[in-house]
Scaffold this active site. Structure first.
Site, PDB file in Angstrom:
ATOM      1  N   SER A 142     -63.419-121.134  57.349  1.00  0.00           N
ATOM      2  CA  SER A 142     -63.096-121.295  55.928  1.00  0.00           C
ATOM      3  C   SER A 142     -64.271-121.977  55.225  1.00  0.00           C
ATOM      4  CB  SER A 142     -61.866-122.203  55.810  1.00  0.00           C
ATOM      5  OG  SER A 142     -61.579-122.501  54.475  1.00  0.00           O
ATOM      6  N   TYR A 155     -57.046-130.371  58.288  1.00  0.00           N
ATOM      7  CA  TYR A 155     -57.278-128.916  58.187  1.00  0.00           C
ATOM      8  C   TYR A 155     -58.771-128.615  58.239  1.00  0.00           C
ATOM      9  CZ  TYR A 155     -57.382-124.141  56.370  1.00  0.00           C
ATOM     10  OH  TYR A 155     -57.610-122.802  56.230  1.00  0.00           O
TER      11      TYR A 155
HETATM   12  P1  NDP Z   1     -50.983-116.409  55.995  1.00  0.00           P
HETATM   13  O1  NDP Z   1     -50.077-117.589  55.972  1.00  0.00           O
HETATM   14  O2  NDP Z   1     -50.619-115.211  55.218  1.00  0.00           O
HETATM   15  O3  NDP Z   1     -51.254-115.955  57.498  1.00  0.00           O
HETATM   16  C1  NDP Z   1     -51.261-116.849  58.571  1.00  0.00           C
HETATM   17  C2  NDP Z   1     -50.970-116.049  59.818  1.00  0.00           C
HETATM   18  O4  NDP Z   1     -51.072-116.909  60.958  1.00  0.00           O
HETATM   19  C3  NDP Z   1     -49.586-115.445  59.820  1.00  0.00           C
HETATM   20  O5  NDP Z   1     -49.680-114.105  60.250  1.00  0.00           O
HETATM   21  C4  NDP Z   1     -48.833-116.277  60.846  1.00  0.00           C
HETATM   22  O6  NDP Z   1     -47.877-115.460  61.505  1.00  0.00           O
HETATM   23  C5  NDP Z   1     -49.961-116.643  61.802  1.00  0.00           C
HETATM   24  N1  NDP Z   1     -49.627-117.777  62.646  1.00  0.00           N
HETATM   25  C6  NDP Z   1     -49.359-119.040  62.277  1.00  0.00           C
HETATM   26  N2  NDP Z   1     -49.056-119.788  63.355  1.00  0.00           N
HETATM   27  C7  NDP Z   1     -49.159-118.957  64.436  1.00  0.00           C
HETATM   28  C8  NDP Z   1     -48.956-119.124  65.823  1.00  0.00           C
HETATM   29  N3  NDP Z   1     -48.582-120.293  66.352  1.00  0.00           N
HETATM   30  N4  NDP Z   1     -49.138-118.048  66.631  1.00  0.00           N
HETATM   31  C9  NDP Z   1     -49.504-116.858  66.113  1.00  0.00           C
HETATM   32  N5  NDP Z   1     -49.710-116.648  64.812  1.00  0.00           N
HETATM   33  C10 NDP Z   1     -49.528-117.678  63.983  1.00  0.00           C
HETATM   34  O7  NDP Z   1     -52.396-116.968  55.536  1.00  0.00           O
HETATM   35  P2  NDP Z   1     -53.860-116.338  55.538  1.00  0.00           P
HETATM   36  O8  NDP Z   1     -53.841-114.888  55.732  1.00  0.00           O
HETATM   37  O9  NDP Z   1     -54.512-116.910  54.361  1.00  0.00           O
HETATM   38  O10 NDP Z   1     -54.477-117.070  56.812  1.00  0.00           O
HETATM   39  C11 NDP Z   1     -55.250-116.400  57.797  1.00  0.00           C
HETATM   40  C12 NDP Z   1     -56.405-117.305  58.191  1.00  0.00           C
HETATM   41  O11 NDP Z   1     -57.276-117.458  57.086  1.00  0.00           O
HETATM   42  C13 NDP Z   1     -56.011-118.718  58.599  1.00  0.00           C
HETATM   43  O12 NDP Z   1     -56.767-119.092  59.744  1.00  0.00           O
HETATM   44  C14 NDP Z   1     -56.419-119.560  57.405  1.00  0.00           C
HETATM   45  O13 NDP Z   1     -56.682-120.890  57.778  1.00  0.00           O
HETATM   46  C15 NDP Z   1     -57.649-118.811  56.967  1.00  0.00           C
HETATM   47  N6  NDP Z   1     -58.109-119.037  55.593  1.00  0.00           N
HETATM   48  C16 NDP Z   1     -57.315-118.714  54.531  1.00  0.00           C
HETATM   49  C17 NDP Z   1     -57.757-118.953  53.239  1.00  0.00           C
HETATM   50  C18 NDP Z   1     -56.899-118.692  52.053  1.00  0.00           C
HETATM   51  O14 NDP Z   1     -57.270-119.123  50.933  1.00  0.00           O
HETATM   52  N7  NDP Z   1     -55.773-117.984  52.185  1.00  0.00           N
HETATM   53  C19 NDP Z   1     -59.086-119.492  52.988  1.00  0.00           C
HETATM   54  C20 NDP Z   1     -59.852-119.745  54.171  1.00  0.00           C
HETATM   55  C21 NDP Z   1     -59.374-119.519  55.421  1.00  0.00           C
HETATM   56  P3  NDP Z   1     -46.468-115.924  62.078  1.00  0.00           P
HETATM   57  O15 NDP Z   1     -45.920-116.974  61.156  1.00  0.00           O
HETATM   58  O16 NDP Z   1     -45.678-114.654  62.063  1.00  0.00           O
HETATM   59  O17 NDP Z   1     -46.733-116.403  63.450  1.00  0.00           O
END
Ligand code: NDP
Length: 248
Positions: A142, A155
């Site tokens: 990020s 975070y």
């Molecule tokens: P979302 O919340 O839409 O996606 C997060 C995903 O992570 C979900 O699919 C969730 O699926 C999965 N997840 C969470 N915990 C677990 C676990 N224990 N095991 C497996 N899967 C897990 O957010 P984003 O798409 O934004 O996030 C994706 C990545 O991007 C993250 O790493 C986030 O930190 C990073 N990011 C996002 C930014 C933003 O502004 N959105 C900016 C910079 C980085 P489920 O709950 O079904 O397990």
């Protein structure tokens, strides 16, 4: 442009946001894609929606905090598609909180998912890729892996760690043909803020913490991932930072 037919891509955190959009990008290009996350119902919905495209799409319920489940995921991809060409370590959580509010359970969760989940992914796939002397590991860090924001001590710590782990990996395997890329997005419109429970942070966000920033779409990040993996084999895109133009 690379021919993705017969190649396999496994994406963690594929049940929403960036992971879902990246899956869509690859399936449209003909790749075989395995969607991994905990919410199997969401994975099934996405699988149904993407069925129309040429790539094959499978789902595997996976909690990345379990090393066994991540190993099972990689074995599943090998059983289904013979090899893993791309692993996208993308699962992540962002329950921002101020340290004075000592949300230790949430700190633990972030360390477990955002750092240990990435390490388990690397551990599961690296021997396979080194043996084939081919493959690509990507991890979502990020902008928060470069700058610390208020309420983001933990975070940001996890995202700094993810970026540094990828840099270390890249240096260690430099002599192989296995490539690594860190994806560092700015603000993207997803479900990521939903895990915030700290009322002080909720107030900060309501007061316009992100005001003036036009969020990116998840598809913008899917495009960045696709760009990184489509370079010629001798070109390693180590990191891509993609942020809204007005994020600063
Ligand atoms: P979302 O919340 O839409 O996606 C997060 C995903 O992570 C979900 O699919 C969730 O699926 C999965 N997840 C969470 N915990 C677990 C676990 N224990 N095991 C497996 N899967 C897990 O957010 P984003 O798409 O934004 O996030 C994706 C990545 O991007 C993250 O790493 C986030 O930190 C990073 N990011 C996002 C930014 C933003 O502004 N959105 C900016 C910079 C980085 P489920 O709950 O079904 O397990």
């Amino acid at each position: 442009m690379a021919n993705w037919k017969g190649k396999s891509v496994v994406i963690t955190g594929a049940s929403s946001g960036i992971g879902e959009a990246t899956a869509e990008r690859f399936v449209k290009e003909g790749a075989n894609v395995v969607l991994a996350a905990r919410r199997e119902d969401k994975l099934t919905e996405i699988q149904d929606r993407l069925q129309q495209y040429s790539g094959d799409i499978k789902i595997k319920s996976t909690d990345v905090t379990s090393q066994q489940e991540v190993e099972d995921l990689i074995q599943f991809v090998i059983d289904e598609f013979n090899q893993v060409d791309v692993l996208f370590n993308n699962a992540g959580l962002m329950p921002l909180s101020f340290m004075k509010n000592t949300k230790v359970d949430e700190w633990d969760q972030m360390v477990d998912v955002n750092i240990k989940g990435v390490l388990y992914g690397i551990a599961a796939v690296l021997p396979h890729m080194l043996e084939r002397n081919e493959g690509h590991i990507l991890t979502t860090s990020s902008i928060a892996g470069h700058e610390v924001m208020p309420s983001g001590a933990v975070y940001c710590g996890t995202k700094f760690a993810a970026r540094v782990i990828m840099e270390g990996l890249s240096k260690e395997i430099a002599k192989s043909n296995v490539r690594t890329t860190t994806i560092s997005p700015g603000v993207v419109e997803t479900e990521l803020l939903d895990t915030i429970s700290d009322e002080d942070v909720k107030s900060m966000l309501k007061e316009g913490f992100f005001e003036g920033i036009t969020s990116l779409d998840s598809a913008d990040i899917g495009d960045a991932v696709y760009y990184a993996v489509n370079q010629p084999k001798n070109v390693d895109v180590s990191e891509i930072i993609v942020k809204p133009t007005n994020q600063g």
